[in-house]
Write an enzyme that holds these catalytic residues in place. Structure first.
Site, PDB file in Angstrom:
ATOM      1  N   ASP A   1      11.774   4.746   0.635  1.00 35.90           N
ATOM      2  CA  ASP A   1      12.115   4.823   2.062  1.00 35.90           C
ATOM      3  C   ASP A   1      13.340   3.951   2.339  1.00 35.90           C
ATOM      4  O   ASP A   1      14.297   4.373   2.990  1.00 35.90           O
ATOM      5  CB  ASP A   1      10.918   4.351   2.895  1.00 35.90           C
ATOM      6  CG  ASP A   1      11.232   4.346   4.382  1.00 35.90           C
ATOM      7  OD1 ASP A   1      11.790   5.344   4.868  1.00 35.90           O
ATOM      8  OD2 ASP A   1      10.935   3.331   5.046  1.00 35.90           O
TER       9      ASP A   1
ATOM     10  N   ASP B   1      17.689   5.253   2.893  1.00 41.91           N
ATOM     11  CA  ASP B   1      18.563   4.952   4.043  1.00 41.91           C
ATOM     12  C   ASP B   1      19.845   4.268   3.559  1.00 41.91           C
ATOM     13  O   ASP B   1      20.943   4.549   4.048  1.00 41.91           O
ATOM     14  CB  ASP B   1      17.863   4.019   5.052  1.00 41.91           C
ATOM     15  CG  ASP B   1      17.074   4.787   6.114  1.00 41.91           C
ATOM     16  OD1 ASP B   1      16.473   5.828   5.765  1.00 41.91           O
ATOM     17  OD2 ASP B   1      17.047   4.350   7.285  1.00 41.91           O
TER      18      ASP B   1
ATOM     19  N   LYS C   1       9.015  -3.620  -8.787  1.00 39.30           N
ATOM     20  CA  LYS C   1       9.048  -5.073  -8.597  1.00 39.30           C
ATOM     21  C   LYS C   1       8.002  -5.635  -9.560  1.00 39.30           C
ATOM     22  O   LYS C   1       7.038  -6.309  -9.166  1.00 39.30           O
ATOM     23  CB  LYS C   1       8.751  -5.399  -7.115  1.00 39.30           C
ATOM     24  CG  LYS C   1       8.963  -6.845  -6.718  1.00 39.30           C
ATOM     25  CD  LYS C   1      10.428  -7.273  -6.656  1.00 39.30           C
ATOM     26  CE  LYS C   1      10.516  -8.778  -6.408  1.00 39.30           C
ATOM     27  NZ  LYS C   1      11.903  -9.279  -6.513  1.00 39.30           N
TER      28      LYS C   1
ATOM     29  N   ASP D   1      15.214  -5.227  -5.787  1.00 39.22           N
ATOM     30  CA  ASP D   1      16.268  -6.043  -5.150  1.00 39.22           C
ATOM     31  C   ASP D   1      17.594  -5.832  -5.871  1.00 39.22           C
ATOM     32  O   ASP D   1      18.642  -5.615  -5.257  1.00 39.22           O
ATOM     33  CB  ASP D   1      15.871  -7.532  -5.086  1.00 39.22           C
ATOM     34  CG  ASP D   1      15.318  -8.096  -6.385  1.00 39.22           C
ATOM     35  OD1 ASP D   1      15.130  -7.324  -7.360  1.00 39.22           O
ATOM     36  OD2 ASP D   1      15.061  -9.318  -6.441  1.00 39.22           O
TER      37      ASP D   1
HETATM   38  C1  IPM Z   1      11.318   8.637   6.382  1.00 40.19           C
HETATM   39  C2  IPM Z   1      10.831   7.945   7.624  1.00 40.19           C
HETATM   40  C3  IPM Z   1       9.302   7.936   7.639  1.00 40.19           C
HETATM   41  C4  IPM Z   1       8.827   7.216   6.381  1.00 40.19           C
HETATM   42  C5  IPM Z   1       8.678   7.314   8.904  1.00 40.19           C
HETATM   43  C6  IPM Z   1       9.168   7.992  10.161  1.00 40.19           C
HETATM   44  C7  IPM Z   1       7.176   7.328   8.847  1.00 40.19           C
HETATM   45  O1  IPM Z   1      11.369   6.666   7.697  1.00 40.19           O
HETATM   46  O2  IPM Z   1      10.950   9.814   6.183  1.00 40.19           O
HETATM   47  O3  IPM Z   1      12.053   8.037   5.618  1.00 40.19           O
HETATM   48  O4  IPM Z   1       8.780   5.984   6.353  1.00 40.19           O
HETATM   49  O5  IPM Z   1       8.486   7.906   5.411  1.00 40.19           O
HETATM   50 MG    MG Z   2      12.844   6.286   6.236  1.00 43.44          MG
END
Ligand code: IPM
Ligand code: MG
Length: 360
Positions: A247, A251, A191, A223
């Site tokens: 992180d 996901d 960013k 973004d």
């Molecule tokens: C991940 C998880 C962890 C992170 C949490 C549980 C601390 O979300 O491994 O992605 O944010 O690293």
């Molecule tokens: Mg995570």
């Protein structure tokens, strides 16, 4: 070979998925003639409940004396109101630091059998093969000062995002080295239009890239990278990010390929590698026997590859997973309308059988 590991089942669905991952590892050890030596230790909420410490000294010692660590998941709503150092997550952050695991590798690979699981159209997601390289020991997760202070109603919270050149350089090298063995593309996420940390990040990554003239380097604001990840996931090869952006985007990558439950990770760079599925403790489904163990099982494959240099064994696990998915095996997160959902243990057993069939 002696495979000496510490298992940290942790919280929520962690124990259920690591149990299946260990069974798969045992099948690999039997099939390929390795010896498995295991010890199980506490971390996170489980450790808080037993010892009021999210990472007891005895757990750290066991991990440091192992060749690799397999972790389930950490996090429990029971401790949501605890101060930061007495939250389950503090145990996870600390074990990453104790093990010097600065490089978190999170592959997001699309399985052809799972075309109906991705929310994206098949023609967009088909062929997706991304390696997210997430810096794991810096940024806002670890920067100080950090605090919440003041009287209720006028409290102020502070976090510090901090990166040094050497931290950026070492993770950038990991990304470029991996890219050399893949499709030779690195997209660095930052960013830089807003954050000093990101301007330094871009600077250092650009400098490191000069040592890898065959790798095509791109930069993208986070973004915009988030948007491209759903628009054109197949364009990505290695995605290099700081801690928090990685992180979030990992996901999202899980969603793109059909389920976060499929994603594995390796946290490496220090003396002992730490292997953990990307999903969390999922307290809403914990104990129901329906969690997807494939993220944990694929983390075992990464362990075999990165900590033990057992490439054939790693590929055996990956092929077994691919085979059971092709046969139509689906846990609840993947089942949709066309398939009946099987349990965590049934999915684990199917992978074990596939490993046995391939390794005898
Ligand atoms: C991940 C998880 C962890 C992170 C949490 C549980 C601390 O979300 O491994 O992605 O944010 O690293
Ligand atoms: Mg995570």
């Amino acid at each position: 070979m002696l495979l000496k590991l510490t298992v940290l089942p942790g919280d929520g669905i962690g124990p259920e998925v690591t149990e299946q991952a260990v069974l798969v590892l045992q099948a690999v050890a039997d099939g390929f003639g390795h010896q498995l030596q295991l010890q199980t230790k506490l971390i996170g909420g489980a450790a808080l409940a037993a010892a009021n410490d999210p990472l007891p000294a005895d757990t750290i010692k066991a991990c440091l004396e192992s060749s690799a660590v397999l972790l389930g998941a950490v996090g429990s709503p029971a401790f949501d109101h605890n101060p930061g150092h007495l939250r389950p997550e503090a145990g996870l952050l600390r074990i990453r630091r104790e093990l010097g695991a600065y490089a978190n590798l999170r592959p997001a690979v699309f399985f052809p059998a799972l075309e109906d699981c991705s929310p994206l159209r098949a023609e967009l997601v088909r062929g997706t093969d991304i390696m997210i390289v997430r810096e794991l020991l810096g940024g806002a997760y670890f920067g100080s000062p950090r605090s919440i202070e003041g009287a209720p109603g006028s409290r102020v919270a502070v976090n510090t995002m901090r990166y040094g050149e050497s931290e950026i350089e070492r993770i950038a090298r990991v990304a470029f080295e991996l890219a050399m063995k893949r499709r030779r593309k690195v997209l660095s996420v930052d960013k830089a239009n807003v954050l000093e940390c990101s301007r330094l990040w871009r600077d250092v990554v650009t400098r490191v890239a000069k040592d890898y003239p065959e790798v095509k380097l791109g930069h993208q604001y986070v973004d915009s990278a988030a948007m491209l990840l759903v628009q054109r996931p197949t364009d990505f090869d290695v995605l290099l990010t700081e801690n928090m952006f990685g992180d979030i985007l990992s996901d999202q990558a899980g969603g793109v390929v059909g389920s976060l439950g499929l994603l594995a990770s390796a946290s490496v760079g220090g003396p002992v590698g730490l292997y953990e599925p990307v999903h969390g403790s999922a307290p809403d489904i914990a104990g129901k026997g329906i969690a997807n163990p494939l993220g944990a099982i694929l983390s075992v494959a990464m362990m075999l590859r990165h900590s033990f240099q057992l490439e054939a064994e790693a590929v055996c696990v990956e092929k077994a997973v691919s085979a059971v998915l092709s046969q139509g095996a689906r846990t609840a997160d993947l089942a949709g309308k066309a398939h009946a959902a099987i349990s965590t243990t049934q999915m684990g057993s199917k992978v074990v059988e596939a490993v046995k069939a391939a390794s005898h």
